[in-house]
Motif scaffolding. Sequence first.
Motif, PDB file in Angstrom:
ATOM      1  N   LEU A   1       0.847  -1.190   0.000  1.00  0.00           N
ATOM      2  CA  LEU A   1       0.000   0.000   0.000  1.00  0.00           C
ATOM      3  C   LEU A   1       0.881   1.237   0.000  1.00  0.00           C
ATOM      4  O   LEU A   1       1.796   1.358   0.820  1.00  0.00           O
ATOM      5  N   LYS A   2       0.619   2.146  -0.917  1.00  0.00           N
ATOM      6  CA  LYS A   2       1.343   3.415  -0.956  1.00  0.00           C
ATOM      7  C   LYS A   2       0.359   4.576  -0.898  1.00  0.00           C
ATOM      8  O   LYS A   2      -0.776   4.458  -1.359  1.00  0.00           O
ATOM      9  N   LYS A   3       0.836   5.666  -0.342  1.00  0.00           N
ATOM     10  CA  LYS A   3       0.039   6.882  -0.273  1.00  0.00           C
ATOM     11  C   LYS A   3       0.911   8.024  -0.761  1.00  0.00           C
ATOM     12  O   LYS A   3       1.913   8.358  -0.128  1.00  0.00           O
ATOM     13  N   GLU A   4       0.546   8.575  -1.914  1.00  0.00           N
ATOM     14  CA  GLU A   4       1.329   9.640  -2.532  1.00  0.00           C
ATOM     15  C   GLU A   4       2.788   9.231  -2.695  1.00  0.00           C
ATOM     16  O   GLU A   4       3.709   9.991  -2.449  1.00  0.00           O
ATOM     17  N   GLY A   5       2.987   7.982  -3.111  1.00  0.00           N
ATOM     18  CA  GLY A   5       4.323   7.495  -3.387  1.00  0.00           C
ATOM     19  C   GLY A   5       5.074   6.957  -2.189  1.00  0.00           C
ATOM     20  O   GLY A   5       6.136   6.346  -2.345  1.00  0.00           O
ATOM     21  N   GLU A   6       4.538   7.152  -0.976  1.00  0.00           N
ATOM     22  CA  GLU A   6       5.205   6.690   0.246  1.00  0.00           C
ATOM     23  C   GLU A   6       4.553   5.394   0.727  1.00  0.00           C
ATOM     24  O   GLU A   6       3.339   5.295   0.804  1.00  0.00           O
ATOM     25  N   LEU A   7       5.398   4.415   1.059  1.00  0.00           N
ATOM     26  CA  LEU A   7       4.886   3.141   1.532  1.00  0.00           C
ATOM     27  C   LEU A   7       4.120   3.319   2.842  1.00  0.00           C
ATOM     28  O   LEU A   7       4.580   3.998   3.755  1.00  0.00           O
ATOM     29  N   LYS A   8       2.938   2.720   2.920  1.00  0.00           N
ATOM     30  CA  LYS A   8       2.111   2.774   4.131  1.00  0.00           C
ATOM     31  C   LYS A   8       1.920   1.396   4.759  1.00  0.00           C
ATOM     32  O   LYS A   8       1.431   1.273   5.875  1.00  0.00           O
ATOM     33  N   GLY A   9       2.320   0.350   4.030  1.00  0.00           N
ATOM     34  CA  GLY A   9       2.188  -0.992   4.562  1.00  0.00           C
ATOM     35  C   GLY A   9       2.526  -2.023   3.498  1.00  0.00           C
ATOM     36  O   GLY A   9       2.210  -1.836   2.321  1.00  0.00           O
ATOM     37  N   CYS A  10       3.165  -3.109   3.885  1.00  0.00           N
ATOM     38  CA  CYS A  10       3.463  -4.212   2.966  1.00  0.00           C
ATOM     39  C   CYS A  10       3.566  -5.483   3.792  1.00  0.00           C
ATOM     40  O   CYS A  10       4.464  -5.625   4.626  1.00  0.00           O
ATOM     41  N   ILE A  11       2.637  -6.393   3.562  1.00  0.00           N
ATOM     42  CA  ILE A  11       2.589  -7.666   4.292  1.00  0.00           C
ATOM     43  C   ILE A  11       2.348  -8.774   3.277  1.00  0.00           C
ATOM     44  O   ILE A  11       1.586  -8.592   2.317  1.00  0.00           O
ATOM     45  N   GLY A  12       2.988  -9.925   3.500  1.00  0.00           N
ATOM     46  CA  GLY A  12       2.753 -11.028   2.581  1.00  0.00           C
ATOM     47  C   GLY A  12       3.154 -12.362   3.164  1.00  0.00           C
ATOM     48  O   GLY A  12       3.635 -12.469   4.295  1.00  0.00           O
ATOM     49  N   THR A  13       2.958 -13.386   2.359  1.00  0.00           N
ATOM     50  CA  THR A  13       3.286 -14.753   2.735  1.00  0.00           C
ATOM     51  C   THR A  13       4.202 -15.329   1.669  1.00  0.00           C
ATOM     52  O   THR A  13       3.926 -15.230   0.467  1.00  0.00           O
ATOM     53  N   ILE A  14       5.317 -15.937   2.112  1.00  0.00           N
ATOM     54  CA  ILE A  14       6.259 -16.531   1.156  1.00  0.00           C
ATOM     55  C   ILE A  14       5.627 -17.729   0.472  1.00  0.00           C
ATOM     56  O   ILE A  14       5.768 -17.937  -0.735  1.00  0.00           O
ATOM     57  N   GLY A  15       4.902 -18.522   1.245  1.00  0.00           N
ATOM     58  CA  GLY A  15       4.139 -19.639   0.709  1.00  0.00           C
ATOM     59  C   GLY A  15       2.690 -19.517   1.117  1.00  0.00           C
ATOM     60  O   GLY A  15       2.353 -18.774   2.046  1.00  0.00           O
ATOM     61  N   ALA A  16       1.813 -20.208   0.450  1.00  0.00           N
ATOM     62  CA  ALA A  16       0.379 -20.106   0.729  1.00  0.00           C
ATOM     63  C   ALA A  16       0.059 -20.608   2.132  1.00  0.00           C
ATOM     64  O   ALA A  16       0.572 -21.634   2.580  1.00  0.00           O
ATOM     65  N   VAL A  17      -0.816 -19.874   2.821  1.00  0.00           N
ATOM     66  CA  VAL A  17      -1.284 -20.299   4.146  1.00  0.00           C
ATOM     67  C   VAL A  17      -2.809 -20.416   4.161  1.00  0.00           C
ATOM     68  O   VAL A  17      -3.386 -20.769   5.185  1.00  0.00           O
ATOM     69  N   THR A  18      -3.466 -20.085   3.057  1.00  0.00           N
ATOM     70  CA  THR A  18      -4.923 -20.210   2.946  1.00  0.00           C
ATOM     71  C   THR A  18      -5.251 -21.139   1.779  1.00  0.00           C
ATOM     72  O   THR A  18      -4.365 -21.739   1.170  1.00  0.00           O
ATOM     73  N   ASP A  19      -6.530 -21.209   1.450  1.00  0.00           N
ATOM     74  CA  ASP A  19      -6.969 -22.166   0.436  1.00  0.00           C
ATOM     75  C   ASP A  19      -6.663 -21.733  -0.985  1.00  0.00           C
ATOM     76  O   ASP A  19      -6.584 -22.574  -1.884  1.00  0.00           O
TER      77      ASP A  19
END
Length: 468
Positions: free
Chosen positions: A337-355
């Motif tokens: 997520l960016k706001k006016e070019g500035e990062l506001k959040g970045c979350i992820g999973t290296i491998g799948a954890v859901t269906d």
Amino acid sequence: MEKFYLMPHPPIMIEEVGKGQEKNIQKTINSCKQISEEISAMDVDTIIIISPHGIVFRDGIGVVVSDSLKGDLSKFGVNQVCLEFDINNKLTSEIIENATNKGITIAPLDQYTCTNYGANLELDHGALVPLYYVSKQKSYKLVHITYGMLSKLELYNFGMAISESVKKLNEKAVLIASGDLSHRLKDDGPYPYSPYGAEFDKTFLEILECGDMEKLLNMNQKLAKEAGECGLRSAYILAGAMDGLDVKGQVLSYENTFGVGYGVVKFNTNKSETKLSEILTEKQKNMATEKLSSGDEYTQLARKSLYYYYDKGHYLNEPKDLPHEMLNERRGVFVSLKKEGELKGCIGTIGAVTDNVAQEIIRNAVSAATSDPRFSKVKKEELGDLDISVDVLFEPEPCTINNLNVYEYGVIVSTINKRGLLLPNLEGIETVEAQVQIALQKAGITQDEEYLIERFKVERHKENNLDD
């Protein structure tokens, strides 16, 4: 509010620091003296100053609430140049209350809070240098504000809070926005030369001169970033303070002798029939609506999941009309997520954890907005300002550092109990060495440890205006 000004803050323009070099920016000095004489001739007792060089917060605005504030230029080898001002606490308190009611986060600064932030309570050079000239003629009370890394509209609204507070208390005040222009105008300047520097300065001053504050808010963010300026956010607040006024700027001087742009501007204002704030609010609503239908299925799902979560308080169920691969494949996913070019959040999973990929997007979008420890939680009213990208990860494969390419591959570094990941093609990361080093830092792995390197490709989905 009596008057509005933009002033630079190079310490070298003060004789004790410049030791003769200040004569190379004599036009700037003369313009500051002109402003000093103009203010002293007014019935003014308070200077409100916006500085870029106090304690700068990522998600709030710093406002000094102590009884007095003093500082010197000892950081520049001169401690005999020292100024001290009484703080106008009544006006300061009103501004804080007004801004808080507008949803703007304020960080009150006194000796105690500054100590907690690991900083000193002092009059920074961003404020001291303009005040050195302004206070030559007369003594004033002070309202000291340090801008934060907030959105343009938040800073604009804060400027409105300033003017509304001055009007409510019937204060006699002027507003000075302190800020230098590009720091990248020459090869021998303080920062590496950039051709964007001169373009930014020219565009910025032309906008101020014609008084088009909407155009100011729509200035190209890449141009500003590449220029290396420190005055644009001050100008956003200044613009907000002039909301509801017809504005014309008078550029008193501009110089770039030392590779930094120094612009001195005073503003002439008259009452207007329209308020830019109302136009901006309407445009923001329309933009939020447009973004819900922009991008592809991946970014649309991320955005819809955010609105749903903020409205309902729980996750969206994946829609059944999504493409087959989103509903039937399992992969790791990162949402940024960016706001006016500035990062506001970045979350992820290296491998799948859901269906499936859809569920990964839904959950990681919410986590990026609410659970990234590097940033404050995204506010509901900020959702329309966000630009979203979704990276779907392919299976990683072992490699050596010689097999990496920062633009094509992301990297994973790991030991038995530590793991760090960095996505490919990130702004500011141009070498494999830098990519691996940052991944190691994220994992908490030292260079001396044995670690495994893996590379992976991503399928990147982004909204059209993410990199504008």
